[in-house]
Scaffold this motif. Structure first.
Motif, PDB file in Angstrom:
ATOM      1  N   LEU A   1      -1.272   5.671  -0.888  1.00 43.74           N
ATOM      2  CA  LEU A   1      -0.924   4.294  -1.593  1.00 43.74           C
ATOM      3  C   LEU A   1       0.303   3.438  -1.529  1.00 43.74           C
ATOM      4  O   LEU A   1       0.143   2.649  -0.936  1.00 43.74           O
ATOM      5  CB  LEU A   1      -1.035   4.550  -3.432  1.00 43.74           C
ATOM      6  CG  LEU A   1      -2.033   5.461  -4.502  1.00 43.74           C
ATOM      7  CD1 LEU A   1      -1.521   5.585  -5.479  1.00 43.74           C
ATOM      8  CD2 LEU A   1      -2.895   4.201  -4.325  1.00 43.74           C
ATOM      9  N   ALA A   2       0.257   4.809  -0.640  1.00 44.65           N
ATOM     10  CA  ALA A   2       2.443   3.940  -0.398  1.00 44.65           C
ATOM     11  C   ALA A   2       1.424   3.317   1.190  1.00 44.65           C
ATOM     12  O   ALA A   2       2.555   2.531   1.411  1.00 44.65           O
ATOM     13  CB  ALA A   2       3.327   4.958  -0.265  1.00 44.65           C
ATOM     14  N   SER A   3       1.022   4.138   2.153  1.00 42.53           N
ATOM     15  CA  SER A   3       0.120   3.900   3.252  1.00 42.53           C
ATOM     16  C   SER A   3      -0.285   2.763   3.085  1.00 42.53           C
ATOM     17  O   SER A   3      -0.858   2.078   4.300  1.00 42.53           O
ATOM     18  CB  SER A   3       0.514   4.849   3.830  1.00 42.53           C
ATOM     19  OG  SER A   3      -0.774   5.497   3.394  1.00 42.53           O
ATOM     20  N   GLY A   4      -0.564   2.021   1.970  1.00 42.94           N
ATOM     21  CA  GLY A   4      -2.190   1.817   1.897  1.00 42.94           C
ATOM     22  C   GLY A   4      -3.465   1.821   2.252  1.00 42.94           C
ATOM     23  O   GLY A   4      -4.059   0.964   2.673  1.00 42.94           O
ATOM     24  N   ARG A   5      -3.442   2.969   2.571  1.00 47.21           N
ATOM     25  CA  ARG A   5      -4.783   3.364   2.551  1.00 47.21           C
ATOM     26  C   ARG A   5      -5.719   4.144   1.617  1.00 47.21           C
ATOM     27  O   ARG A   5      -6.939   4.212   1.865  1.00 47.21           O
ATOM     28  CB  ARG A   5      -4.476   4.866   3.791  1.00 47.21           C
ATOM     29  CG  ARG A   5      -3.968   4.625   5.267  1.00 47.21           C
ATOM     30  CD  ARG A   5      -3.859   6.635   4.889  1.00 47.21           C
ATOM     31  NE  ARG A   5      -3.086   6.480   6.978  1.00 47.21           N
ATOM     32  CZ  ARG A   5      -3.081   7.108   7.562  1.00 47.21           C
ATOM     33  NH1 ARG A   5      -4.076   7.810   7.516  1.00 47.21           N
ATOM     34  NH2 ARG A   5      -2.285   7.360   8.984  1.00 47.21           N
ATOM     35  N   ALA A   6      -5.352   3.779   0.526  1.00 44.27           N
ATOM     36  CA  ALA A   6      -5.666   3.566  -1.163  1.00 44.27           C
ATOM     37  C   ALA A   6      -5.981   2.712  -1.632  1.00 44.27           C
ATOM     38  O   ALA A   6      -4.252   2.418  -1.585  1.00 44.27           O
ATOM     39  CB  ALA A   6      -5.807   5.258  -1.733  1.00 44.27           C
ATOM     40  N   LYS A   7      -6.247   2.298  -2.449  1.00 40.65           N
ATOM     41  CA  LYS A   7      -6.405   0.655  -3.575  1.00 40.65           C
ATOM     42  C   LYS A   7      -6.354   1.437  -4.646  1.00 40.65           C
ATOM     43  O   LYS A   7      -7.450   2.139  -4.981  1.00 40.65           O
ATOM     44  CB  LYS A   7      -6.139  -0.104  -2.919  1.00 40.65           C
ATOM     45  CG  LYS A   7      -6.193  -0.492  -1.627  1.00 40.65           C
ATOM     46  CD  LYS A   7      -5.338  -2.021  -1.281  1.00 40.65           C
ATOM     47  CE  LYS A   7      -5.296  -2.420   0.099  1.00 40.65           C
ATOM     48  NZ  LYS A   7      -4.033  -2.476   0.181  1.00 40.65           N
ATOM     49  N   PRO A   8      -5.051   1.526  -5.852  1.00 42.82           N
ATOM     50  CA  PRO A   8      -5.323   1.526  -7.122  1.00 42.82           C
ATOM     51  C   PRO A   8      -6.832   0.626  -7.702  1.00 42.82           C
ATOM     52  O   PRO A   8      -6.821  -0.496  -7.415  1.00 42.82           O
ATOM     53  CB  PRO A   8      -4.093   1.139  -7.700  1.00 42.82           C
ATOM     54  CG  PRO A   8      -3.250   0.726  -6.978  1.00 42.82           C
ATOM     55  CD  PRO A   8      -4.071   0.612  -5.913  1.00 42.82           C
ATOM     56  N   GLY A   9      -7.002   1.541  -8.080  1.00 38.93           N
ATOM     57  CA  GLY A   9      -8.072   0.769  -8.876  1.00 38.93           C
ATOM     58  C   GLY A   9      -9.850   0.815  -8.530  1.00 38.93           C
ATOM     59  O   GLY A   9     -10.940  -0.062  -8.756  1.00 38.93           O
ATOM     60  N   GLU A  10      -9.968   0.746  -7.368  1.00 38.20           N
ATOM     61  CA  GLU A  10     -10.715   0.759  -6.377  1.00 38.20           C
ATOM     62  C   GLU A  10     -11.933   1.458  -6.606  1.00 38.20           C
ATOM     63  O   GLU A  10     -12.880   1.639  -4.977  1.00 38.20           O
ATOM     64  CB  GLU A  10     -10.610   0.013  -5.007  1.00 38.20           C
ATOM     65  CG  GLU A  10      -9.606  -1.327  -4.546  1.00 38.20           C
ATOM     66  CD  GLU A  10      -9.478  -1.635  -3.075  1.00 38.20           C
ATOM     67  OE1 GLU A  10      -9.426  -1.213  -2.450  1.00 38.20           O
ATOM     68  OE2 GLU A  10      -9.133  -2.929  -3.395  1.00 38.20           O
ATOM     69  N   GLY A  11     -11.480   2.590  -6.976  1.00 39.96           N
ATOM     70  CA  GLY A  11     -12.703   3.849  -6.901  1.00 39.96           C
ATOM     71  C   GLY A  11     -12.546   4.985  -5.580  1.00 39.96           C
ATOM     72  O   GLY A  11     -12.998   5.572  -5.638  1.00 39.96           O
ATOM     73  N   ALA A  12     -10.987   4.517  -5.336  1.00 37.28           N
ATOM     74  CA  ALA A  12     -11.227   5.291  -4.325  1.00 37.28           C
ATOM     75  C   ALA A  12     -10.526   7.068  -4.602  1.00 37.28           C
ATOM     76  O   ALA A  12     -10.514   7.287  -5.651  1.00 37.28           O
ATOM     77  CB  ALA A  12      -9.422   5.127  -3.428  1.00 37.28           C
TER      78      ALA A  12
END
Length: 157
Positions: free
Chosen positions: A115-126
């Motif tokens: 999340l911090a690195s931007g490789r995953a976004k909250p709420g986007e089903g990651a």
């Protein structure tokens, strides 16, 4: 010496499972089967751990995880749940719990990093592979799980 050899084979399987799950987000049933053979070998060759503790280990984490999956779709993968059930039988509940705690801690740190690195976004089903973190925690617990459990329990009594 035989018990150490069995543990080393088990750690090798956990490493392969973690690596494959990290790349494919799937744990092959053949590797889960090989891990189950190691658990059965430990049961028959080194019967020091009571059956009740092994059976409790099988269900104390895997059943709540499975139940959570019924409520929250795709909370955990079936391979993760099977992995914990097999390793619960192998380790017993006392050694399993520190391994699961370490796995959740490491998996949580990985999620924060994603999340911090931007490789995953909250709420986007990651989704992320949980197997590598679990396998590392379980591998540590294979050798030190009961010691960690009794050290922790000693803090309160």
């Amino acid at each position: 010496m035989e018990e150490l050899l069995l543990k080393l084979v088990t750690v090798g399987l956990l490493a392969v499972i973690g690596w494959i799950d990290g790349r494919t987000m799937e744990i092959p049933y053949a590797l889960s089967g090989a891990l189950a053979i190691c658990a059965l070998a430990d049961f028959f060759l080194f019967p020091g751990l009571p059956v009740g503790e092994r059976l409790m280990g099988m269900v104390c984490v895997s059943v709540p995880m499975y139940t959570l999956c019924m409520v929250v779709k795709e909370a955990f993968g079936g391979g993760d749940i099977l992995l914990l059930s097999i390793m619960g039988f192998y380790l017993g509940w006392r050694a399993l719990l520190p391994g699961v705690f370490l796995g959740f801690l490491l998996g949580g740190l990985e999620a924060v990093w994603l999340l911090a690195s931007g490789r995953a976004k909250p709420g986007e089903g990651a989704h992320m592979a949980f197997g590598p973190a679990l396998c590392l925690g379980l591998g540590i617990s294979l050798f030190y799980g009961e010691r960690i459990f009794f050290w922790y329990a000693g803090l309160f009594g």
